[in-house]
Design a protein around this motif. Structure first.
Motif, mmCIF file in Angstrom:
data_model
loop_
_atom_site.group_PDB
_atom_site.id
_atom_site.type_symbol
_atom_site.label_atom_id
_atom_site.label_comp_id
_atom_site.label_asym_id
_atom_site.label_seq_id
_atom_site.Cartn_x
_atom_site.Cartn_y
_atom_site.Cartn_z
ATOM 1 N N LEU A 90 15.741 -72.758 29.695
ATOM 2 C CA LEU A 90 16.143 -71.565 28.966
ATOM 3 C C LEU A 90 17.496 -71.062 29.434
ATOM 4 C CD1 LEU A 90 15.480 -69.340 26.942
ATOM 5 C CD2 LEU A 90 14.226 -68.155 28.750
ATOM 6 N N ALA A 91 17.716 -71.034 30.742
ATOM 7 C CA ALA A 91 18.999 -70.566 31.274
ATOM 8 C C ALA A 91 20.134 -71.503 30.885
ATOM 9 C CB ALA A 91 18.912 -70.439 32.797
ATOM 10 N N ILE A 235 12.816 -70.773 21.763
ATOM 11 C CA ILE A 235 11.803 -71.710 21.283
ATOM 12 C C ILE A 235 12.118 -73.131 21.729
ATOM 13 C CG2 ILE A 235 10.793 -72.726 19.210
ATOM 14 C CD1 ILE A 235 11.118 -70.024 17.856
ATOM 15 N N GLU A 236 13.374 -73.536 21.596
ATOM 16 C CA GLU A 236 13.759 -74.893 21.985
ATOM 17 C C GLU A 236 13.544 -75.133 23.479
ATOM 18 O OE1 GLU A 236 14.991 -77.652 20.365
ATOM 19 O OE2 GLU A 236 14.430 -76.643 18.501
ATOM 20 N N ALA A 237 13.819 -74.105 24.290
ATOM 21 C CA ALA A 237 13.693 -74.279 25.740
ATOM 22 C C ALA A 237 12.237 -74.352 26.180
ATOM 23 C CB ALA A 237 14.401 -73.130 26.461
ATOM 24 N N LEU A 238 11.376 -73.549 25.563
ATOM 25 C CA LEU A 238 9.996 -73.467 26.023
ATOM 26 C C LEU A 238 9.083 -74.497 25.375
ATOM 27 C CD1 LEU A 238 9.566 -69.592 26.256
ATOM 28 C CD2 LEU A 238 10.162 -71.216 28.060
ATOM 29 N N ARG A 239 9.492 -75.055 24.249
ATOM 30 C CA ARG A 239 8.638 -76.062 23.618
ATOM 31 C C ARG A 239 9.112 -77.488 23.919
ATOM 32 N NH1 ARG A 239 10.148 -78.857 19.114
ATOM 33 N NH2 ARG A 239 12.130 -78.325 18.144
ATOM 34 N N ALA A 240 10.119 -77.627 24.760
ATOM 35 C CA ALA A 240 10.667 -78.954 25.066
ATOM 36 C C ALA A 240 9.559 -79.878 25.559
ATOM 37 C CB ALA A 240 11.765 -78.832 26.111
ATOM 38 N N PHE A 241 9.508 -81.064 25.004
ATOM 39 C CA PHE A 241 8.477 -82.031 25.369
ATOM 40 C C PHE A 241 8.950 -83.459 25.141
ATOM 41 C CE2 PHE A 241 5.079 -84.829 23.834
ATOM 42 C CZ PHE A 241 4.245 -84.855 24.942
ATOM 43 N N ASP A 242 9.452 -83.729 23.936
ATOM 44 C CA ASP A 242 9.735 -85.092 23.504
ATOM 45 C C ASP A 242 10.647 -85.839 24.468
ATOM 46 O OD1 ASP A 242 9.480 -82.982 21.513
ATOM 47 O OD2 ASP A 242 9.386 -84.575 20.017
ATOM 48 N N ILE A 243 11.746 -85.183 24.853
ATOM 49 C CA ILE A 243 12.781 -85.903 25.592
ATOM 50 C C ILE A 243 12.300 -86.281 26.988
ATOM 51 C CG2 ILE A 243 13.850 -83.718 26.321
ATOM 52 C CD1 ILE A 243 16.545 -85.184 26.195
ATOM 53 N N VAL A 244 11.615 -85.374 27.689
ATOM 54 C CA VAL A 244 11.151 -85.706 29.035
ATOM 55 C C VAL A 244 10.011 -86.710 28.974
ATOM 56 C CG1 VAL A 244 11.909 -83.506 29.993
ATOM 57 C CG2 VAL A 244 9.589 -83.721 29.106
ATOM 58 N N TYR A 245 9.203 -86.657 27.938
ATOM 59 C CA TYR A 245 8.109 -87.615 27.812
ATOM 60 C C TYR A 245 8.655 -89.005 27.495
ATOM 61 C CZ TYR A 245 3.147 -88.630 27.348
ATOM 62 O OH TYR A 245 1.872 -89.101 27.554
ATOM 63 N N ALA A 246 9.760 -89.060 26.753
ATOM 64 C CA ALA A 246 10.362 -90.353 26.440
ATOM 65 C C ALA A 246 11.046 -90.964 27.665
ATOM 66 C CB ALA A 246 11.374 -90.202 25.309
ATOM 67 N N VAL A 247 11.541 -90.120 28.575
ATOM 68 C CA VAL A 247 12.253 -90.620 29.752
ATOM 69 C C VAL A 247 11.283 -91.146 30.800
ATOM 70 C CG1 VAL A 247 13.728 -89.944 31.690
ATOM 71 C CG2 VAL A 247 14.283 -89.186 29.372
ATOM 72 N N ASN A 248 10.332 -90.318 31.231
ATOM 73 C CA ASN A 248 9.395 -90.764 32.276
ATOM 74 C C ASN A 248 8.043 -90.056 32.174
ATOM 75 O OD1 ASN A 248 9.955 -88.217 33.174
ATOM 76 N ND2 ASN A 248 10.557 -88.807 35.237
ATOM 77 N N LEU A 283 2.434 -69.742 25.508
ATOM 78 C CA LEU A 283 2.541 -68.877 24.335
ATOM 79 C C LEU A 283 2.914 -67.453 24.736
ATOM 80 C CD1 LEU A 283 2.095 -68.249 21.301
ATOM 81 C CD2 LEU A 283 -0.314 -67.871 21.854
ATOM 82 N N THR A 284 2.303 -66.955 25.800
ATOM 83 C CA THR A 284 2.592 -65.589 26.253
ATOM 84 C C THR A 284 4.034 -65.443 26.709
ATOM 85 O OG1 THR A 284 0.281 -65.353 26.961
ATOM 86 C CG2 THR A 284 1.866 -63.771 27.836
ATOM 87 N N VAL A 285 4.513 -66.417 27.470
ATOM 88 C CA VAL A 285 5.901 -66.380 27.932
ATOM 89 C C VAL A 285 6.861 -66.443 26.747
ATOM 90 C CG1 VAL A 285 7.650 -67.595 29.285
ATOM 91 C CG2 VAL A 285 5.322 -67.362 30.170
ATOM 92 N N PHE A 289 9.569 -63.393 25.674
ATOM 93 C CA PHE A 289 11.013 -63.519 25.518
ATOM 94 C C PHE A 289 11.457 -63.166 24.100
ATOM 95 C CE2 PHE A 289 10.948 -66.162 29.400
ATOM 96 C CZ PHE A 289 12.045 -65.630 30.056
ATOM 97 N N VAL A 290 10.754 -63.694 23.110
ATOM 98 C CA VAL A 290 11.164 -63.488 21.718
ATOM 99 C C VAL A 290 11.035 -62.025 21.327
ATOM 100 C CG1 VAL A 290 10.612 -64.029 19.320
ATOM 101 C CG2 VAL A 290 10.656 -65.853 21.018
ATOM 102 N N VAL A 291 9.901 -61.403 21.646
ATOM 103 C CA VAL A 291 9.693 -60.000 21.263
ATOM 104 C C VAL A 291 10.688 -59.095 21.977
ATOM 105 C CG1 VAL A 291 8.068 -58.074 21.391
ATOM 106 C CG2 VAL A 291 7.270 -60.327 20.671
ATOM 107 N N THR A 292 10.909 -59.324 23.266
ATOM 108 C CA THR A 292 11.882 -58.509 24.009
ATOM 109 C C THR A 292 13.270 -58.631 23.408
ATOM 110 O OG1 THR A 292 10.600 -58.773 26.048
ATOM 111 C CG2 THR A 292 12.895 -58.075 26.269
ATOM 112 N N TYR A 293 13.659 -59.852 23.073
ATOM 113 C CA TYR A 293 14.987 -60.074 22.495
ATOM 114 C C TYR A 293 15.109 -59.385 21.139
ATOM 115 C CZ TYR A 293 19.193 -62.578 21.037
ATOM 116 O OH TYR A 293 20.460 -62.894 20.616
ATOM 117 N N LEU A 294 14.083 -59.506 20.300
ATOM 118 C CA LEU A 294 14.140 -58.892 18.979
ATOM 119 C C LEU A 294 14.164 -57.373 19.073
ATOM 120 C CD1 LEU A 294 11.687 -61.151 16.925
ATOM 121 C CD2 LEU A 294 14.182 -61.140 16.868
ATOM 122 N N VAL A 295 13.391 -56.808 19.994
ATOM 123 C CA VAL A 295 13.380 -55.345 20.155
ATOM 124 C C VAL A 295 14.753 -54.847 20.579
ATOM 125 C CG1 VAL A 295 12.468 -53.482 21.580
ATOM 126 C CG2 VAL A 295 10.915 -55.159 20.595
#
Length: 304
Positions: A90-91, A235-248, A283-285, A289-295
């Motif tokens: 995310l950072a 969303i992109e940072a917290l749902r990341a999966f494909d790339i690390v699973y493809a690497v190792n 999901l909670t995290v 982040f999303v709700v805080t940013y939108l508010v």
């Protein structure tokens, strides 16, 4: 004359829906709503419920209360490294890839030569899935046959970019940022095209330079785009999966919460209740982040 006036008045009145109209409207709204409930909200609520149970997917579902969460936070070593890696994603995407995408959008918007070529080149990674980006990262950063070691001439004792847990997370982040930057660039480029040129002209007349004009005039008008980019980045940072699973397969320094969910739900252990608890935390995290940013963005709009 009065009759004609009444007819005209009747025509201007609200149109009444026929049973056929109501059936069509109900179908057009009902089917997407049903799919949304079945595909999104149904599994979400089921995961929340299953997170308080112990279930292997076959046997009896046994209620365990908050034991899964207690075990997750205190007795599951991969959890905290995965959580730190998600925050690092995310950072990195928010502080490096997103500003770089905005910079590219500004440069292309100024009408540099071959701007269409640059747009296509930078946007090309966006049409690729993160799994494909992961395979490309393997071709570039592989220890023995990777393009990077070949360019560096590091053949005697090549650097293991993807095998070293101190390096592989940064290499994968670079590959993910390569894809994210193009997406951000296109979004900001669309926003820049919609900025009223008279605002820039007025700022120039007042003596503002290009940098001042951008930060004080152009960037505030891009607030709606900022909201979209911010939400997409989270969303992109917290749902990341494909790339690390493809690497190792998300191991050896590339652990992520999404990988832990997969390993526990469909892995050999088949701990569906425990995996659901990890999914609920993710999901909670994400919502936090999303709700805080939108508010914050909505409050900023009201104070303007």
């Amino acid at each position: 004359m009065a009759l004609n006036t009444a007819r005209r008045t009747g025509r201007r009145g609200p149109r009444r829906f026929t049973p056929r109209d109501l059936a069509v409207l109900g179908t057009l709204l009902g089917i997407p709503l049903l799919l949304d409930i079945v595909v999104i909200w149904g599994p979400t609520l089921a995961s929340v419920a299953l997170s308080f149970t112990s279930w292997d997917g076959i046997g009896e579902i046994r209620w365990v209360g908050t034991d899964n969460y207690a075990n997750l936070f205190t007795g599951y070593p991969p959890f905290w490294p995965a959580a730190r890696h998600n925050l690092l994603w995310l950072a990195f995407l928010g502080l490096v890839a997103t500003p770089f995408g905005l910079l590219l959008a500004v440069l292309v918007d100024r009408g540099v030569r071959f701007s269409r070529f640059y747009q296509s080149t930078f946007y090309m990674p966006v049409v690729l899935s993160l799994a494909v980006v992961g395979f490309i990262a393997q071709l570039v950063f592989s220890r023995d046959q990777g393009a990077l070691n070949a360019v560096l001439g590091d053949t005697g004792d090549p650097t293991d970019w993807l095998g070293d847990p101190d390096l592989n997370i940064w290499m994968v982040l670079l590959a993910a940022a390569w894809r994210h930057t193009g997406y951000v660039m296109i979004l900001y480029l669309a926003g820049l095209k919609a900025v009223d040129p008279s605002l820039k002209e007025a700022a120039a007349i007042d003596g503002a330079g290009e940098t001042q004009t951008f930060f004080r005039v152009v960037l505030p008008t891009l607030r709606p785009v900022n909201v979209i980019v911010g939400v997409i980045t989270v969303i992109e940072a917290l749902r990341a999966f494909d790339i690390v699973y493809a690497v190792n397969k998300g191991r050896n320094g590339l652990e992520l919460l999404s990988v832990l969910v997969t390993d526990n739900i469909i892995g050999e252990a088949a701990r569906i209740g425990f995996g659901s608890a990890i999914a609920v935390v993710l999901l909670t995290v994400s919502l936090g982040f999303v709700v805080t940013y939108l508010v914050q963005e909505i409050r900023g709009e009201k104070t303007r």
